[in-house]
Design a protein around this motif. Structure first.
Motif, PDB file in Angstrom:
ATOM      1  N   ARG A 122       0.433  -1.103  -0.456  1.00  0.00           N
ATOM      2  CA  ARG A 122       0.162  -0.099   0.192  1.00  0.00           C
ATOM      3  C   ARG A 122       0.584   1.261  -0.034  1.00  0.00           C
ATOM      4  O   ARG A 122       0.074   1.978  -0.721  1.00  0.00           O
ATOM      5  CB  ARG A 122      -1.515   0.137   1.188  1.00  0.00           C
ATOM      6  CG  ARG A 122      -1.863   1.052   0.992  1.00  0.00           C
ATOM      7  CD  ARG A 122      -2.408   1.397   2.948  1.00  0.00           C
ATOM      8  NE  ARG A 122      -3.717   0.037   2.356  1.00  0.00           N
ATOM      9  CZ  ARG A 122      -4.246  -0.135   4.220  1.00  0.00           C
ATOM     10  NH1 ARG A 122      -4.242   0.866   4.351  1.00  0.00           N
ATOM     11  NH2 ARG A 122      -5.303  -1.417   3.267  1.00  0.00           N
ATOM     12  N   LYS A 125       2.503   1.659  -3.018  1.00  0.00           N
ATOM     13  CA  LYS A 125       1.139   2.416  -4.207  1.00  0.00           C
ATOM     14  C   LYS A 125       0.130   3.808  -4.123  1.00  0.00           C
ATOM     15  O   LYS A 125       0.676   4.500  -4.596  1.00  0.00           O
ATOM     16  CB  LYS A 125       0.451   1.551  -4.035  1.00  0.00           C
ATOM     17  CG  LYS A 125       0.430   0.386  -4.916  1.00  0.00           C
ATOM     18  CD  LYS A 125      -1.432  -0.272  -4.639  1.00  0.00           C
ATOM     19  CE  LYS A 125      -1.178  -2.119  -5.445  1.00  0.00           C
ATOM     20  NZ  LYS A 125      -2.739  -3.008  -5.759  1.00  0.00           N
ATOM     21  N   LYS A 126       1.107   4.159  -2.836  1.00  0.00           N
ATOM     22  CA  LYS A 126       0.884   6.051  -2.411  1.00  0.00           C
ATOM     23  C   LYS A 126       1.904   6.654  -2.782  1.00  0.00           C
ATOM     24  O   LYS A 126       1.589   7.559  -3.545  1.00  0.00           O
ATOM     25  CB  LYS A 126       0.573   5.387  -1.266  1.00  0.00           C
ATOM     26  CG  LYS A 126      -1.037   5.479  -1.031  1.00  0.00           C
ATOM     27  CD  LYS A 126      -1.296   5.805   0.810  1.00  0.00           C
ATOM     28  CE  LYS A 126      -2.741   4.742   0.942  1.00  0.00           C
ATOM     29  NZ  LYS A 126      -2.746   5.548   3.063  1.00  0.00           N
ATOM     30  N   THR A 131      -3.236   5.296  -5.338  1.00  0.00           N
ATOM     31  CA  THR A 131      -4.574   4.871  -5.003  1.00  0.00           C
ATOM     32  C   THR A 131      -4.054   5.957  -4.217  1.00  0.00           C
ATOM     33  O   THR A 131      -3.298   6.585  -3.504  1.00  0.00           O
ATOM     34  CB  THR A 131      -4.358   3.142  -4.432  1.00  0.00           C
ATOM     35  OG1 THR A 131      -5.420   3.244  -3.429  1.00  0.00           O
ATOM     36  CG2 THR A 131      -2.698   3.312  -3.422  1.00  0.00           C
ATOM     37  N   SER A 133      -6.824   5.773  -1.754  1.00  0.00           N
ATOM     38  CA  SER A 133      -7.211   4.359  -0.383  1.00  0.00           C
ATOM     39  C   SER A 133      -6.576   5.375   1.142  1.00  0.00           C
ATOM     40  O   SER A 133      -5.328   5.242   1.197  1.00  0.00           O
ATOM     41  CB  SER A 133      -7.411   3.192   0.128  1.00  0.00           C
ATOM     42  OG  SER A 133      -8.020   2.774   1.132  1.00  0.00           O
TER      43      SER A 133
END
Length: 310
Positions: A122, A125-126, A131, A133
């Motif tokens: 995560r 991806k950030k 993303t 999220s």
């Protein structure tokens, strides 16, 4: 702080900046561990450096080396790679580097390892702005993605393949889950496989080798799986406590001489007091009985007074 630095750079020229050595810089005293009580006697802390009172020609300078093109190319050529990439340019994960980024031996459970891996994915991806999220909890899909990433990494280190290696059988037309019809093949000498077996053993509530192996084979096929499961179940602390043999019974002592001697009845007796009995006239009488220790005969008598000495 960055806005202030940008403002200073815009309002000043590069040629106006000078270098101040650390031994002459008052700001370096606290950052290098100088105690507050010692700052009282530091002249440099209360006054400016001595070179500021002199001419600018006597100020300290820093030597700047002008490297030619060949030296710069040599420096770039000998640079040591210290960054490991988990994602490629096509935003797909490179499975062979996950074991180098995350040491699985630092984690005692499979769920914790997969959660940490999910947070790492995560974060990447950030950083790549793939993303937006901000959910603080890990979803089931992220856990499955982390598990698949570890399976690829383990298989690649043993079998040198790109995709997930699965068992092929003749049950593809069966209405079962895809992983149940074609379980992933895993080696036996890997720490991730150990965490996987312990996780399955916990899910079957420590039921034993057969149930643990059956639960694993619904999704995975471990080489020499029964041998691996038997070794790990044997070292399970909970199973060792539950399967420990019970305490052995204490050997009964010999019967006393009074119980086996050839003597008349009531030679050796025991006295027992009974509860009070209430008759129709509401008269409470206490009774006591003598028990013969030899032939188990009883003699019942009425106690006239509840006093012990009587």
């Amino acid at each position: 702080m960055q806005h202030r630095v940008d403002e200073i750079r815009q309002l000043s020229d590069r040629e106006l900046w000078r270098h101040c050595p650390g031994r002459l810089n008052p700001a370096d005293l606290p950052s290098r561990g100088t105690m507050a009580s010692a700052l009282m006697d530091q002249v440099l802390w209360w006054q400016e450096p001595d070179f500021l009172r002199e001419s600018t020609t006597n100020w300290p300078t820093i030597e700047v080396y002008d490297l030619n093109h060949e030296a710069q190319m040599e420096m770039v050529k000998n640079i040591t790679p210290i960054t490991l990439s988990l994602v490629s340019m096509s935003s797909t994960f490179v499975c062979q580097s996950i074991k180098e980024l995350i040491d699985s031996k630092k984690y005692g459970g499979l769920n914790r390892l997969l959660r940490v891996t999910s947070y790492v994915i995560r974060f990447i991806k950030k950083c790549r702005k793939q993303t937006d999220s901000f959910d603080p909890f890990i979803s089931r899909s992220e856990m499955n993605q982390s598990e698949l990433l570890w399976i690829k990494s383990v298989q690649r280190s043993f079998f040198d393949i790109q995709e997930v290696l699965r068992c092929k059988g003749r049950l593809n037309n069966l209405s079962l889950y895809l992983l149940s019809k074609n379980p992933a093949i895993l080696p036996l000498d890997d720490y991730f496989v150990k965490l996987l077996v312990l996780w399955a053993h916990w899910n079957v509530k420590h039921s034993g080798v057969a149930d643990t192996l059956t639960y694993l084979q619904e999704r995975f096929w471990i080489l020499k799986g029964r041998q691996v499961v038997r070794r790990l179940v044997k070292s399970c602390t909970v199973c060792c406590k539950l399967e420990r043999p019970s305490y052995s019974s204490v050997t009964a002592p010999d019967v006393p001489n009074e119980r086996v001697s050839d003597q008349p009845p009531f030679t050796h007796t025991g006295l027992t007091l009974l509860d009070p009995c209430i008759f129709q006239r509401r008269i409470s009488l206490r009774k006591y009985t003598y028990v013969c220790l030899l032939v188990r005969q009883r003699g019942l008598f009425i106690l006239s007074s509840p006093q012990i000495w009587e």
